[in-house]
Design a protein around this motif. Sequence first.
Motif, PDB file in Angstrom:
ATOM      1  N   LEU A   1       5.504  -2.216  -3.535  1.00  0.00           N
ATOM      2  CA  LEU A   1       4.270  -2.430  -2.772  1.00  0.00           C
ATOM      3  C   LEU A   1       3.061  -2.185  -3.667  1.00  0.00           C
ATOM      4  O   LEU A   1       2.946  -1.108  -4.265  1.00  0.00           O
ATOM      5  CB  LEU A   1       4.204  -1.452  -1.601  1.00  0.00           C
ATOM      6  CG  LEU A   1       4.811  -1.853  -0.264  1.00  0.00           C
ATOM      7  CD1 LEU A   1       4.703  -0.690   0.717  1.00  0.00           C
ATOM      8  CD2 LEU A   1       4.140  -3.077   0.319  1.00  0.00           C
ATOM      9  N   ASP A   2       2.175  -3.169  -3.769  1.00  0.00           N
ATOM     10  CA  ASP A   2       1.016  -2.949  -4.635  1.00  0.00           C
ATOM     11  C   ASP A   2      -0.159  -2.378  -3.845  1.00  0.00           C
ATOM     12  O   ASP A   2      -0.100  -2.208  -2.617  1.00  0.00           O
ATOM     13  CB  ASP A   2       0.629  -4.228  -5.386  1.00  0.00           C
ATOM     14  CG  ASP A   2       0.149  -5.360  -4.488  1.00  0.00           C
ATOM     15  OD1 ASP A   2      -0.429  -5.079  -3.421  1.00  0.00           O
ATOM     16  OD2 ASP A   2       0.333  -6.538  -4.871  1.00  0.00           O
ATOM     17  N   ALA A   3      -1.229  -2.079  -4.552  1.00  0.00           N
ATOM     18  CA  ALA A   3      -2.383  -1.415  -3.955  1.00  0.00           C
ATOM     19  C   ALA A   3      -3.080  -2.273  -2.905  1.00  0.00           C
ATOM     20  O   ALA A   3      -3.800  -1.756  -2.041  1.00  0.00           O
ATOM     21  CB  ALA A   3      -3.368  -1.015  -5.044  1.00  0.00           C
ATOM     22  N   ASP A   4      -2.880  -3.588  -2.967  1.00  0.00           N
ATOM     23  CA  ASP A   4      -3.505  -4.497  -2.003  1.00  0.00           C
ATOM     24  C   ASP A   4      -2.629  -4.747  -0.778  1.00  0.00           C
ATOM     25  O   ASP A   4      -2.990  -5.548   0.085  1.00  0.00           O
ATOM     26  CB  ASP A   4      -3.834  -5.825  -2.675  1.00  0.00           C
ATOM     27  CG  ASP A   4      -4.898  -5.675  -3.759  1.00  0.00           C
ATOM     28  OD1 ASP A   4      -5.829  -4.865  -3.557  1.00  0.00           O
ATOM     29  OD2 ASP A   4      -4.793  -6.345  -4.805  1.00  0.00           O
ATOM     30  N   GLY A   5      -1.458  -4.096  -0.719  1.00  0.00           N
ATOM     31  CA  GLY A   5      -0.594  -4.242   0.441  1.00  0.00           C
ATOM     32  C   GLY A   5       0.415  -5.368   0.354  1.00  0.00           C
ATOM     33  O   GLY A   5       1.102  -5.665   1.341  1.00  0.00           O
ATOM     34  N   TYR A   6       0.526  -6.005  -0.805  1.00  0.00           N
ATOM     35  CA  TYR A   6       1.509  -7.080  -0.971  1.00  0.00           C
ATOM     36  C   TYR A   6       2.864  -6.505  -1.360  1.00  0.00           C
ATOM     37  O   TYR A   6       2.964  -5.670  -2.269  1.00  0.00           O
ATOM     38  CB  TYR A   6       1.071  -8.071  -2.045  1.00  0.00           C
ATOM     39  CG  TYR A   6       0.003  -9.037  -1.594  1.00  0.00           C
ATOM     40  CD1 TYR A   6       0.343 -10.221  -0.948  1.00  0.00           C
ATOM     41  CD2 TYR A   6      -1.343  -8.757  -1.810  1.00  0.00           C
ATOM     42  CE1 TYR A   6      -0.637 -11.112  -0.527  1.00  0.00           C
ATOM     43  CE2 TYR A   6      -2.330  -9.641  -1.389  1.00  0.00           C
ATOM     44  CZ  TYR A   6      -1.968 -10.817  -0.751  1.00  0.00           C
ATOM     45  OH  TYR A   6      -2.946 -11.683  -0.335  1.00  0.00           O
TER      46      TYR A   6
END
Length: 527
Positions: free
Chosen positions: A397-402
Amino acid sequence: MTVRSPYADIDIPDVGLPEFLFSDLGEHAESVAIIDGPSGRKVTFQELADAVDRFAAALGERGLGKGDVIAMFAPNNPYYPVVFHGALAAGVAVTTLNSMYTPDEVAFQLRDSGAKLLVTISPFLDRARAALRAEGLAVAEVVLMDDARDEASTPMPENALADLLTTSAERPSVSISGDDVAALPYSSGTTGRAKGVVLTHRNLVANLLQFGAIGDTNSDSKILAVLPFFHIYGMTCMMNNGIYKRATVVTMPKFDLAEFLRIISEHRVDRVFIAPPIAVALAKHPMVEQYDIDCVDVIFSGAAALDADLGHKVAKRLNCTVFQGYGMTELSPVSHAMPEDKPDMDLSSIGYALPNIECKLVDPETGEEGPRGELWVKGPNVMREYLNNQQATDDTLDADGYLHTGDVATVTDDGVFYIVDRVKELIKYKGYQVPPAELEALLLTNDSVADAAVIGIKDSEGEEIPKAFVVKQEGASLSEDDVMSFVAERIAPHKKVRAVEFIDQIPKSGSGKILRKDLRARENTSA
């Protein structure tokens, strides 16, 4: 390039899943919610809702509530939704265990999830009892759905679910929000040993609304639930989706072709959810002609990629429409699907992104976005995290929620997605996840094995299977059958090594990482 769903966003209510499903039964209270396929026993929506309340009350009597976890180790049966939703109604999260797990695998999930109570059936008791003798478990009680106990010594109290459901206690008053944890299914994610996937009430409610937007399931529908409820596909698309749509869910404890066909015919099932191996049987097996299954209108395939030609053969033979979709445990599980109002959509595709979802296709080498790349998904159905595993969470999970799926996709100008490759190392055998790293670690415990690597290869029927490349210890006597038997004795059947090749050295990078691409190239050359 961000690709949004072509569908309008849906409002996701901030409620617990049981409230979402059972708060207003209305005219459907006396309709049939569940049919036990083998026996034909029926449960109405009101009976189901009442049993959910009683199980919640029984858990409350035991002091279980928000922050606690119970485990389910059982095949599909009419009590499964009672226990699952009863726990959630009490504020308790549920971790669901694979019915094929060995005692060691059961013990690992019980320990990792922190489960305090185990619900199972008598045929699974030998494995359950063996698992419960492991150290570090929090389980204090076993509840049997069928109460067929024996006289064997047990590591802890065993009680019957039927007795728990006679409680006169009130259902506990628990405030449940969408952010509370609901389910902890386990997934191998992109790599490594199985990890607890933290799914909230909002995740599960959202995915029911998202998936429901592209389907025509309704209160007249009958859904065959042969794929397991412990798997997120069965849990969401069959069990919970059936309750949400006020359809009738017909349960089967395991797949048997003759019983599968009999139940469809006898109960006039019109909607069948499958994985690709069942499609092979429906397309080719002569037994299909012996049963009247012209009631089937829709077959939806998931859990692994369905070959388009095979899907068309099933559709033609059964005179029905075949659809497929895409998802993973971390997505609750569906992110893409072919909508039922477009029966002529290319069956080799996975359809559109569902409502409230946006996607990116990112080149795994350059990080650039484009029309082809690793599929990244963002939406209200994306898991919160991996349980007790911040590194795995950060990797996925990346910081942008993807959420980075590990699958490579393409997308057309019309927003139709295709899965074309895989970044991740995970093997998909008959829809079940098989992490190579787990098999490799197990193989290295064999004193006759100096080194090992595992990849997925295609068998004669096009099914992906685990193949082990093994380096023998000097002077060791080891056959291919020895290797396969060693693994089979220690692991769930779907994870078994099904092909073995002995080699002199496992190709590795300078940092010691297995070069699986070299093994795949070797396999393709020899094929």
